[in-house]
Design an enzyme around this catalytic site. Sequence first.
Site, PDB file in Angstrom:
ATOM      1  N   HIS A  47     -36.419 -48.182 -22.354  1.00 33.67           N
ATOM      2  CA  HIS A  47     -36.250 -48.207 -23.802  1.00 33.67           C
ATOM      3  C   HIS A  47     -37.630 -48.119 -24.445  1.00 33.67           C
ATOM      4  O   HIS A  47     -38.659 -48.005 -23.758  1.00 33.67           O
ATOM      5  CB  HIS A  47     -35.490 -49.460 -24.251  1.00 33.67           C
ATOM      6  N   ASP A  92     -39.098 -44.298 -29.763  1.00 27.95           N
ATOM      7  CA  ASP A  92     -37.738 -43.830 -30.063  1.00 27.95           C
ATOM      8  C   ASP A  92     -37.728 -42.854 -31.239  1.00 27.95           C
ATOM      9  O   ASP A  92     -37.124 -41.780 -31.167  1.00 27.95           O
ATOM     10  CB  ASP A  92     -36.844 -45.018 -30.419  1.00 27.95           C
TER      11      ASP A  92
END
Length: 395
Positions: free
Chosen positions: A141, A171
């Site tokens: 992540h 992200d």
Amino acid sequence: MLNQPMALDGLRVLDLTRLLPGAFATQILADMGADVLKIEQPGSGDYNRAFAPIAKEESGSFLLLNRNKRSLTLNLKTGEGAEILRDLVRDADILVEGFRPGVMERLGLSYETLRGINPGLIYCAISGYGQDGPWRLRPGHDLNYMAEAGALQLFGKGGEGPIVPGLSIADVGGGSLMATTGILAALISRGRTGQGQFVDISMHDGAISWLALHGADKLFADIEPRGGERPFIGQAPCYNVYECGDGRHVALGIIEEHFWERFCLAFGMPELTARQWPEGEEAVAQKAALQQRFLTKTRDEWVTELEPVDIPFGPVLGIEEALATDHARARRMRLEVDHSVEGRVPQLGFPIKLSATPAAIRAAPPRLGEHTDEVLAALGYNEEKIGRLRAQGAV
């Protein structure tokens, strides 16, 4: 407003993504006029739907990431679900997915398969580490991509090690924005060649590319930049954050010499004028002296006193404060939309301002599967067939 032309009018996007990077990328396309069809797992949908905080029934983050989209539930693990996706690809311009490499191939929905159906398809895959390389199947992540890109070490105080950044930089910056850039470039190329292409977006690659400023320290001076130890990441007193007397903070972002001179004079510390870039213990002492003076007044008192001086200086605002400023209002960075379940819900504004084809909110974020019957009917499925697919768990 809704009758104005939009930059991406007529483009059809299939959004198979389930988390922040893809959702934000496709919302940008939707805001600019693309018809984005969000394809979600029956029963559960986008993972974001379950994230706290929950408004009435929907997740707040889902509501901020999915306006201007339609929702179709589709189980791609079933033969019927995969066949419906192939039918949708025939008329699609763009497909965006965020699975680990290899998943779409196992479903029989690889780029090579889909381009055989639609040679003009632009297929964008957003993944942690990209479609090739030894890390391609590694889970991760935002924090992992930042850490392994050499970017996480830029955050923190000198001698204390890295911290968790407050924004999902890999992200959004490395994933969402790189994806939209790649998709739009591929659209321009298709306009010349008539052919689509595969857009391989790695959030790890994207985070590395953001090192253009601080990477120079290492690549050209052999200095490893770490938070609190280099001028623009916490070491320099002139480019730093200070606590005020009421516990709130201000940001001093001065680089230019003339701004520093103005600040020192207005701040009542003219003796610092000639020492803008101290190092070592001198930097520590100068920052401490500035900090002590900032503690003598509240944040807003300092803003009132220093704002007229015309220097790079301002308050550290909370989110509500930031959205309520006259400037944010003037730039329409807080909007609202009517939702069938949630009522009137807030939205963040459009960061891209186009003069001739402005972005607009045309629809609220969709309820799970809200447009399933509508989409399938357009493909020629009658009510009986739709009911049978639903009973089989295909939609």
